[in-house]
Structure formats: C-alpha cells, structure tokens
Design an enzyme around this catalytic site. Structure first.
Site, PDB file in Angstrom:
ATOM      1  N   ASP A  91       1.095  -1.311   0.129  1.00 48.37           N
ATOM      2  CA  ASP A  91       0.019   0.309  -0.156  1.00 48.37           C
ATOM      3  C   ASP A  91       1.248   1.183   0.259  1.00 48.37           C
ATOM      4  O   ASP A  91       0.451   2.108  -0.399  1.00 48.37           O
ATOM      5  CB  ASP A  91      -1.147   0.569   1.306  1.00 48.37           C
ATOM      6  CG  ASP A  91      -1.803  -0.779   1.185  1.00 48.37           C
ATOM      7  OD1 ASP A  91      -2.527  -1.109  -0.582  1.00 48.37           O
ATOM      8  OD2 ASP A  91      -2.644  -1.858   2.009  1.00 48.37           O
ATOM      9  N   HIS A 133       5.474  21.017   4.308  1.00 47.10           N
ATOM     10  CA  HIS A 133       3.852  20.860   4.437  1.00 47.10           C
ATOM     11  C   HIS A 133       3.140  19.907   4.485  1.00 47.10           C
ATOM     12  O   HIS A 133       3.643  18.585   4.326  1.00 47.10           O
ATOM     13  CB  HIS A 133       4.139  21.987   3.320  1.00 47.10           C
ATOM     14  CG  HIS A 133       4.147  21.009   1.366  1.00 47.10           C
ATOM     15  ND1 HIS A 133       5.280  20.929   2.062  1.00 47.10           N
ATOM     16  CD2 HIS A 133       3.542  20.760   0.921  1.00 47.10           C
ATOM     17  CE1 HIS A 133       5.435  20.310   0.433  1.00 47.10           C
ATOM     18  NE2 HIS A 133       4.525  19.849   0.146  1.00 47.10           N
ATOM     19  N   ASP A 168      13.359  22.866  -5.230  1.00 50.56           N
ATOM     20  CA  ASP A 168      12.542  21.713  -6.353  1.00 50.56           C
ATOM     21  C   ASP A 168      12.478  21.232  -7.007  1.00 50.56           C
ATOM     22  O   ASP A 168      12.754  22.488  -7.840  1.00 50.56           O
ATOM     23  CB  ASP A 168      11.252  22.514  -5.444  1.00 50.56           C
ATOM     24  CG  ASP A 168      10.206  21.173  -6.833  1.00 50.56           C
ATOM     25  OD1 ASP A 168       9.906  20.238  -6.821  1.00 50.56           O
ATOM     26  OD2 ASP A 168       8.419  22.074  -5.763  1.00 50.56           O
ATOM     27  N   GLY A 223       0.897  22.911  -9.477  1.00 52.51           N
ATOM     28  CA  GLY A 223       1.585  23.507  -7.054  1.00 52.51           C
ATOM     29  C   GLY A 223       3.598  23.887  -7.496  1.00 52.51           C
ATOM     30  O   GLY A 223       3.671  23.816  -6.598  1.00 52.51           O
ATOM     31  N   HIS A 224       3.749  23.582  -8.397  1.00 49.77           N
ATOM     32  CA  HIS A 224       5.385  23.418  -8.415  1.00 49.77           C
ATOM     33  C   HIS A 224       5.898  24.193  -9.910  1.00 49.77           C
ATOM     34  O   HIS A 224       5.406  24.518 -10.980  1.00 49.77           O
ATOM     35  CB  HIS A 224       6.181  22.116  -8.986  1.00 49.77           C
ATOM     36  CG  HIS A 224       5.609  21.065  -8.148  1.00 49.77           C
ATOM     37  ND1 HIS A 224       6.694  20.571  -6.924  1.00 49.77           N
ATOM     38  CD2 HIS A 224       5.257  20.231  -7.996  1.00 49.77           C
ATOM     39  CE1 HIS A 224       5.774  20.258  -6.174  1.00 49.77           C
ATOM     40  NE2 HIS A 224       4.944  19.585  -6.086  1.00 49.77           N
TER      41      HIS A 224
HETATM   42 ZN   LIG Z   1       5.944  17.093  -2.664  1.00 47.18          ZN
HETATM   43 ZN   LIG Z   2       3.799  19.483  -1.944  1.00 49.33          ZN
END
Ligand SMILES: [Zn+2]
Ligand SMILES: [Zn+2]
Length: 537
Positions: A30, A53, A175, A349-350
């Site tokens: 899982d 976050h 990121d 979101g990036h």
């Molecule tokens: Zn992430």
């Molecule tokens: Zn994230």
C-alpha cells in the site's frame, strides 16, 4: 521520499518524512516509507523533524518514523492539523510532541536557528527553511511555485530570499519537479476562468473532484457555488476532513446555509447542487469511482450532469482514471478533465524554469543542490543552474543516501549512509512487507503457483499413492505429458530420499521444491511459486 538529515557534530535535524505510493511492481504493497536506520543508529542525536508542508510525500511516513523514534515535530498550523489527524488514526497523537511554527518566526533546534519562509504551492501554509548553521546558511525550498495571486492572499516571501541572497547563502536545495517545463506555472487563480465557464454553462448537477489537500481549489469551488446559487455537499471522508480543517483555520469560508448533508442532495433541484467528491485518480473505492458505476448511496450521476476532474493525471493511474471517465460518459455526463486546453481545469503546484531561475537569482548560493525529482529532473535542474553564471558557485548532484559534507574549505561528497524503502501493507505501520514476500507475489502474478501434494502415512512414514500436482495460473499445464513428467520428478525425489529425510517434512519439502523448480525452469523457462504440501493420513 523527501527525508533529509542536517547534521552538525552531535546534533541532527530532519527535514520532512514522506511516503511514496508504490509502483505497480510492488504487488499489493500500500505505501512505501523511508528506511531510517541512519537516524536510529544516531537516535540520541536527533533533535526533531521540521516539516515544509502537509502533503503525503512530506509527512506520510511520520506514523512509522515516530513509532521508532519519537522526537519533536515542528510544522505550521495547517501542516500540524494534517499531522494530528494522521497520528490520531494510528493512536500516536497522545505521545507526540508537536510544536507549531510561524512563517518569519525563527526558532532554534540544537545548534541550528531555523527560519521558516512562506512559499506558495498547491497546498496552503507551506514554508521553505533557511537553516543557520555555524558555517553558513542553507536554504531548503520545500515544494513551491511562485504564485503572485494565491487564493488565500498569503504571499510568497520573495523578500526573505532576497535578503538571504544579499547576506550570502552557503547552499540552496531546490524543488526539481517541474524543471522540464519552460516559462511560469500559472497561478491557482487561473483555474477560476475555467470554473466560471463550467458554472455558467452547467444546467444540471455539478460534480467537482480534486485532491482533498487542494485547499485553493476547494475554496474556489465553494465560493463559486455560492455565487451561482448552488448548495455544496461534501462526499468522501478525506474531502470532508480536509475541508473541515481548512474551515477551522480560516482558509475556507462557507456561508451559512450553503453546506448540505450528502443525504439531502436529492431534495434539491439538480441545477441547485454542487457536489465536491473525492477520487480524481480513479481509486476503486473512492466516491467518484462508485458514483460512476451508480453504486453510491448519495451521489447519483445522471444524464446531462457535469463532472469536473480538477487534478493532474498521475502517471500509472491513466487506466483507472480513463476507465472511470468512460463510465461517466456512459451515464451521459459531461466530463471535463485536464486535456491541455485553455483555460486550464488544473494547474501544477510546482515551479517551472523561470520561477526556479528567479529564486536562484535571489539567493545566489555558493552551492546549488537539486532535490525532489527523478534523476533526469535533478540532472536537468543541475544544468539549468550551471547555466546561470554569476548566480551560482558550484552545482552538486546527490542522490538518496549520499552524504554531502561542508566545512571551511567547501563542499564534497563524503560517502553514503544506508537508505532504502520499507514496504507497508494495508496502511497499518506494523505490517512491514519483506522484499521476499514481494518477490513471491511477483512469481504468483506472472507464473502462477504449483502445489505438489504428497500423502504420507503418519504411522509407517511411507508415501501413500502417487503424488498429485495442483496448479493455478501456471501456463504450461496443458502441454503434452508435462504434468506426468512433473509427477515423476516428485516420485523420483521421494525414491532417492532416505527415510530420515522423509520424516523431516522441512527437508523433504525443500528437496521436492528444488527438483521440481529445476525441471520447470528447464522445460518452460517459467518460475512459478512452488509450495510442496505434505498430507498426513
Ligand atoms: Zn512534494
Ligand atoms: Zn507538495
């Protein structure tokens, strides 16, 4: 799995502890969480975990990690609300030490002063960390995009990044998720134009599905439902819980009388209802998947209804999602999903390339290290940074397990620590699945199972009658004489074994398994799971 340790002498802090949803080859597993043996070996040095976050790939491993290593956890208000829910589910909340942090308010952990810097992302209350160490400041961006108009009006703190840039930054960890995308990632508000189109065109019931953590998206949908005179029903546990948290913390404001119980959907005219429903990825038990096959108690999708999938299609989920979309089309619903058209029904979101460059420019780090991505993304991110002469000193590529060492002379790779994955079944942190079990599952799914059954007389120890062989999912069964020969292999093994071996079931089973395996591999090139069974009669 987004878990990074920062160590100075005898003190360690950990940034994030995420989980991964397994690829299909990890059959029946899982979730996957990081192997934290390095932290356990240094257990008395670990001062805490600081969270950027509340996404699963950043907090999902906390129940497993805290079970083995109960240290303080630092996070913003919203992030901790998610963490609390998660720990509560696992009965770990009472013993957890959760410490709330605020963007812009520095705190100290061991020798480190940590400054959480507000960033924007698809979730709310997200931060980057500037960590002051005795030899300089390192900045970890967490997940981010530079959204100039977030729906909660809490702005990306570009000033903080710029100020650190002026003072000098030792290293920037950034990121890499969207490094392959040129330009800028659109603001969360870009979705509003599409939603306006949908709300004004939809004549019947409107179903909107998004990730339960997409607070910006839920807020947008709820606001617009109110504007267009529709009641809102929340369907799905995660959708309900997440919206409740966002309401409690002031991110979503649902006007009185707007929210209705899912059981009351049928009491309202179809054009007066907007249903927020979970299951954008076609998860079989989710609200939307069940509604799509008319198997949901409250959410009925009928001819002329509109269904919006406001999320990306996560690679690997295409089949499940399109199967669900097909069902929706069969019900004659209008289905709107991310098909690349404009205005977008979903935005990432990036940060894209220009936003990544912007942050690098502001921070001007001595060392740049790409994080959060597959190897190709890290590599492209490294190349992007290398091309920014004047803004970046050196670029370092590291992978999971690498140690990056900094001192007065600079930075270098300094060996590796043990890292890896721990596979967990059925979401209970106790059910760790060994690699061996996964290998068995792979054999089972690809090549089936072969059960040689041998009857042994309990009193005399003699083999009674010829052995039987039962198979399931094993393709070679029908082939001429194959089963007969396989049975003879077993007979032969029994004949050449001593009485002592035959009385030791462990030994005789293993001998049968070995001989049969050799025969099957040689004749069929397949590797079924072979499990000899001894029947005592
Ligand atoms: Zn992430
Ligand atoms: Zn994230």
């Amino acid at each position: 799995m987004n878990c990074m340790a920062v160590r100075w002498a005898d003190d360690i802090i950990v940034i994030d502890a995420g989980l991964m949803f397994p690829e299909a080859e990890l059959l029946g597993v899982d979730i996957v969480v990081p192997d934290i043996s390095y932290l356990l070996e240094n257990r008395e040095r670990v001062r805490g975990i600081i969270l950027t976050h509340g996404h699963e790939d950043h907090i999902g491993a906390l129940p497993s990690v805290l079970t083995d290593l109960n240290v303080p956890v630092y996070g913003t208000e919203f992030t901790l609300a998610y963490v609390e829910n998660k720990l509560e589910e696992h009965g770990l909340l009472d013993n957890a030490d959760l410490i709330e942090i605020e963007p812009g308010k520095r705190f100290t952990v061991g020798p480190f002063t940590v400054n959480p810097i507000r960033v924007t992302h698809s979730l709310v209350d997200c931060v980057a960390f500037a960590i002051h160490t005795p030899i300089g400041v390192i900045i970890h961006t967490g997940d981010f995009k530079v959204d100039p108009t977030p729906t909660d009006n809490r702005l990306f703190d570009l000033h903080a990044f710029a100020e650190y840039g002026k003072e000098g930054v030792l290293a920037l960890f950034q990121d890499s998720t969207n490094v392959e995308r040129p330009g800028y990632t659109p603001s969360e508000r870009a979705v509003r134009r599409k939603f306006e189109e949908v709300f004004s065109m939809t004549e019947r019931r409107l179903f909107i599905s998004c990730f339960s953590s997409s607070i910006h998206r839920i807020k947008l949908a709820v606001d617009m439902a109110f504007e267009y005179g529709r009641k809102v029903a929340l369907v799905g546990r995660s959708m309900t819980e997440s919206t409740e948290i966002a309401q409690d913390l002031g991110y979503i404001d649902i006007p009185d009388g707007t929210l209705i119980h899912p059981g009351d959907i049928k009491k309202y005219a179809p054009e007066k209802v907007c249903v927020m429903i979970s299951g954008t990825q076609g998860e079989p038990m989710s609200g939307l998947s069940r509604a799509a096959v008319d198997n949901h108690k409250h959410a009925k999708i009928e001819k002329g209804d509109t269904v919006v999938l406001s999320s990306r299609i996560i690679p690997g989920n295409e089949k499940a999602i399109y199967r669900m979309v097909d069902h929706l089309f069969r019900r004659e619903a209008h289905v709107i999903y991310d098909d690349g058209s404009n205005p977008p029904v979903h935005v990432s979101g990036h940060a894209s390339q220009e936003e990544l460059k912007l942050i690098i420019n502001l921070v001007k780090p001595q060392y740049f290290i790409p994080i959060h991505g597959e190897y190709r993304q890290l590599k492209r991110h490294a190349e992007l940074a290398k091309g920014m002469h004047g803004a970046v000193g050196s670029v370092m590529m590291i992978e999971s397990g690498d140690i990056l060492e900094f001192d007065e002379l600079g930075a270098r790779k300094a060996g590796r620590v043990n890292v890896g994955r721990v596979c967990i079944d059925s979401n209970s942190m106790g059910d760790v699945v060994e690699e061996l079990i996964i290998r068995d599952r792979r054999h089972l799914s690809e090549d089936g199972i072969v059960l040689p059954i041998i009857a042994i007389n309990k009193l005399t120890g003699r083999v009674e009658g010829p052995p039987e062989i039962v198979t399931r999912g094993f393709a070679a069964v029908g082939e001429n004489g194959f089963m007969n020969d396989a049975r003879n292999v077993v007979v032969n093994t029994l004949e050449v074994s001593s009485d002592e071996e035959k009385r030791d079931y462990g030994v005789i089973k293993e001998k049968i398994r070995q001989d049969l395996k050799r025969y099957i591999v040689k004749n069929t090139s397949r590797r079924p799971l072979i499990m000899p069974v001894i029947l005592e009669i």
